[in-house]
Structure formats: structure tokens, C-alpha cells
Enzyme design. Structure first.
Site, mmCIF file in Angstrom:
data_model
loop_
_atom_site.group_PDB
_atom_site.id
_atom_site.type_symbol
_atom_site.label_atom_id
_atom_site.label_comp_id
_atom_site.label_asym_id
_atom_site.label_seq_id
_atom_site.Cartn_x
_atom_site.Cartn_y
_atom_site.Cartn_z
ATOM 1 N N HIS A 77 -21.622 33.465 41.350
ATOM 2 C CA HIS A 77 -22.580 33.030 40.321
ATOM 3 C C HIS A 77 -22.281 33.705 38.974
ATOM 4 O O HIS A 77 -22.375 33.087 37.921
ATOM 5 C CB HIS A 77 -24.018 33.309 40.758
ATOM 6 C CG HIS A 77 -24.356 32.671 42.071
ATOM 7 N ND1 HIS A 77 -25.435 33.060 42.818
ATOM 8 C CD2 HIS A 77 -23.747 31.681 42.777
ATOM 9 C CE1 HIS A 77 -25.472 32.337 43.929
ATOM 10 N NE2 HIS A 77 -24.460 31.494 43.929
ATOM 11 N N HIS A 233 -26.487 23.397 42.571
ATOM 12 C CA HIS A 233 -26.026 24.733 42.938
ATOM 13 C C HIS A 233 -24.609 24.701 43.497
ATOM 14 O O HIS A 233 -23.823 25.630 43.260
ATOM 15 C CB HIS A 233 -26.972 25.423 43.934
ATOM 16 C CG HIS A 233 -26.563 26.839 44.158
ATOM 17 N ND1 HIS A 233 -26.872 27.852 43.275
ATOM 18 C CD2 HIS A 233 -25.768 27.403 45.099
ATOM 19 C CE1 HIS A 233 -26.308 28.974 43.677
ATOM 20 N NE2 HIS A 233 -25.627 28.728 44.782
ATOM 21 N N ASP A 237 -21.482 26.883 42.299
ATOM 22 C CA ASP A 237 -20.595 27.642 43.194
ATOM 23 C C ASP A 237 -19.126 27.284 42.961
ATOM 24 O O ASP A 237 -18.267 28.164 42.903
ATOM 25 C CB ASP A 237 -20.941 27.347 44.660
ATOM 26 C CG ASP A 237 -22.098 28.178 45.180
ATOM 27 O OD1 ASP A 237 -22.455 29.190 44.552
ATOM 28 O OD2 ASP A 237 -22.637 27.813 46.246
ATOM 29 N N HIS A 260 -17.444 28.033 50.055
ATOM 30 C CA HIS A 260 -16.608 29.032 49.383
ATOM 31 C C HIS A 260 -15.192 29.111 49.971
ATOM 32 O O HIS A 260 -14.231 29.316 49.238
ATOM 33 C CB HIS A 260 -17.284 30.397 49.447
ATOM 34 C CG HIS A 260 -18.592 30.415 48.729
ATOM 35 N ND1 HIS A 260 -18.701 30.134 47.384
ATOM 36 C CD2 HIS A 260 -19.849 30.646 49.161
ATOM 37 C CE1 HIS A 260 -19.970 30.212 47.032
ATOM 38 N NE2 HIS A 260 -20.687 30.517 48.076
HETATM 39 ZN ZN ZN Z 1 -24.110 30.030 45.376
#
Ligand code: ZN
Length: 300
Positions: A77, A233, A237, A260
Site C-alpha cells: 500500500h 483495492h 495492490d 500478491h
Molecule cells: Zn492490499
């Protein structure tokens, strides 16, 4: 010519790590041109790890960096806020292994950077301009980048939950659009995952103050900040994870059901495919020039 930037003065904030639950103080400090974003552990005598895809390690519901004995978790973030506000060079000093989660979004980091102020440096910023498509598929997850005159992100998500069967959004990024449309979007989790995460020693600092929690029939928090806060969001990311390339990108990033692990593997792949992109100095005519947004603005 768009020059590289750092922050005007050092600034600090305090919070807790989402996964560790540790209290942590984070300080941003000005850094010279071409030094990039460097994470420094003051509790380890100042050892550093650069914010680079080559140092990614330990993806556990967040993006971690490791080099030798240094480890820093949950960088995504903050990285998204830095790249989106055009902060090319900065030292991020921490007294604990995890970047504080704050409210689960990038808005507090935007506020911190705006309070510190922005300082132009004499060197030109170098953008990574995509020349041909690249992609990475793992099962039903996919991420790709295509040539484009602007930095754009398309993201789509699909979960086995009535609230989140499908969300998709395309956004053409500029500093102002990131600040208003993406930075405030908070991280989210499913209630039935929280217990499993805690058994693994994760999400120990998690609460309704720093994450949207999705129960069987709706969210446990009072309200969403956007109807499609979840996919926003995910855009946050992926911007933060792809920032580990070390250059702002000019291209159209398209992701479906990523996380991720996929984002950071793709960042490493892009760096390795050196024939698929070129580095260009400054801002080509077609790229929006980042504007400085007034401090204290739009942090909700
Ligand atoms: Zn995140």
C-alpha cells in the site's frame, strides 16, 4: 522533462502491523536521485533492502521483501502511494519488520507524503514503456500488460460469495485519480478466513478499523467507501506490487483474480523480458503530468 522527486522533509507515523500485530513507527526520509525506494530497519542497526522485485520473498497475504538478514512485510500500500505521487527516491525507516496497516488503505500514506511535501530533483524520471504484450497465467489467475500511451489498469475479481461474484473496473491513472478513486479503498477479508489466518499467526493486528470483513450476509463494517471498494483495492495492490519494477510504467495492465504472488512474479518477469520494453526519460506528450494535490485533501 519530468524530473525525479523525493520528499521535502522527514515525517513519521505510528501504527500496527496487520499480520504481526506489532506496534511500529514508520519514517519517510528524503533520498538523492537514482537511489530509489529503500526500506531501512532501525531495529537492525540500519540494514536496508531496496524496493525491488528481485528482493521479493515470503508472500503471505501481503508482499514482503528480504535481503540477507533484513525482512520487511506488507509494503504494497505504501509502494502504491509512493509511485502514484511520483516519489521516486525515499528512505522508509521502520523499527519493526512490518509496514503499519493504518486504516487498510493507502490514504494515510498519501496524507503523510503530502504533509512532507514534494521536492523535485535534477535527474530525469525514467518510465518503463511497454513495447509488446507480456502475460502470466497460473490456473484461473491471469495478469498481462499491453502497449498503451497511458498507465491504465483493468482488474476483475470473482469469489464464491453473493456480494463478490464479479467486480471489474478500468482506470486510467493520474496522481489525482489515484488519490480520489483508488487510495481510499481498504483491504478486505472473509470472516471465515479470519480464524484460519490467526491460526497461522497472521492477521493478528486485523480489526474492523483496518479491514473490510465480509460475513455470510454482508459486511461487518458500517459502510463501504465505494460500491466496488473490493476491486478498487485490488487495483491499489497491483499498482503497489508492480512498483517493485523500480520505474513508473506506461502500458495497460490487465489482471483477473490476481494476488500478491501473481503480481510480484509478473513484476520479476517484466524486468527479465528486456526486449519487451524500453526506458524513456521524462514524460512523453501523451502522459499526464502529475499534479500536486493540496495537503489534507481528500483523505476520508
Ligand atoms: Zn492490499
Amino acid at each position: 522533462m519530468q524530473s525525479q522527486r523525493t520528499i521535502r522533509r522527514s515525517i513519521s507515523c505510528a501504527g500496527i502491523g496487520l499480520h504481526s500485530g506489532n506496534k511500529v513507527t514508520l519514517s519517510l526520509k528524503p533520498a538523492p536521485a537514482d537511489s530509489g525506494v529503500r526500506f531501512r530497519r532501525s531495529d537492525l542497526g540500519g540494514l536496508e533492502v531496496a524496493a525491488s522485485a528481485e528482493h521479493v520473498g515470503g508472500i503471505n497475504y501481503a508482499t514482503g521483501l528480504t535481503r540477507d538478514a533484513v525482512r520487511v512485510d506488507t509494503v504494497e500500500h505504501l509502494m502504491a502511494a509512493l509511485v502514484s505521487l511520483g516519489i521516486d527516491n525515499v528512505i522508509v525507516e521502520l523499527n519493526s519488520p512490518e509496514v503499519p496497516i493504518m486504516d487498510g488503505s493507502a490514504a494515510p500514506f498519501i496524507y503523510l507524503i503530502q504533509e512532507a511535501g514534494v521536492k523535485p530533483l535534477s535527474a530525469a524520471r525514467r518510465y518503463l514503456k511497454v513495447l509488446r504484450p507480456m502475460s502470466l497465467t497460473r490456473g484461473d489467475k491471469r495478469i498481462a500488460i499491453y502497449p498503451s500511451d497511458h498507465f491504465k489498469v483493468t482488474y476483475s475479481i470473482a469469489y464464491d460469495h453473493p456480494m463478490l461474484r464479479h467486480q471489474s473496473r478500468t482506470i486510467r491513472l493520474s496522481e489525482e485519480i489515484f488519490v480520489e478513486e483508488i487510495a481510499p479503498a481498504r483491504t478486505f477479508t472473509f470472516l471465515n478466513e479470519v480464524e484460519r489466518l490467526r491460526q497461522q499467526g497472521l492477521a493478528l493486528g486485523g480489526s474492523l478499523e483496518n479491514a473490510i470483513v465480509i460475513g455470510d450476509t454482508g459486511i461487518l463494517n458500517n459502510a463501504l467507501r465505494f460500491d466496488d471498494e473490493f476491486v478498487r483495492h485490488k487495483i491499489l495492490d497491483v499498482i503497489g506490487d508492480m512498483a517493485l519494477i523500480g520505474h513508473p510504467m506506461i502500458g495497460h495492465l490487465v489482471a483477473h483474480r490476481g494476488g500478491h504472488a501473481l503480481h510480484t512474479a509478473f513484476a520479476a518477469q517484466v524486468l527479465a523480458q528486456t526486449d519487451a520494453w524500453t526506458l524513456v526519460d521524462g514524460v512523453p506528450e501523451t502522459v499526464d503530468t502529475p499534479r500536486t494535490v493540496p495537503a489534507v485533501a481528500r483523505v476520508s
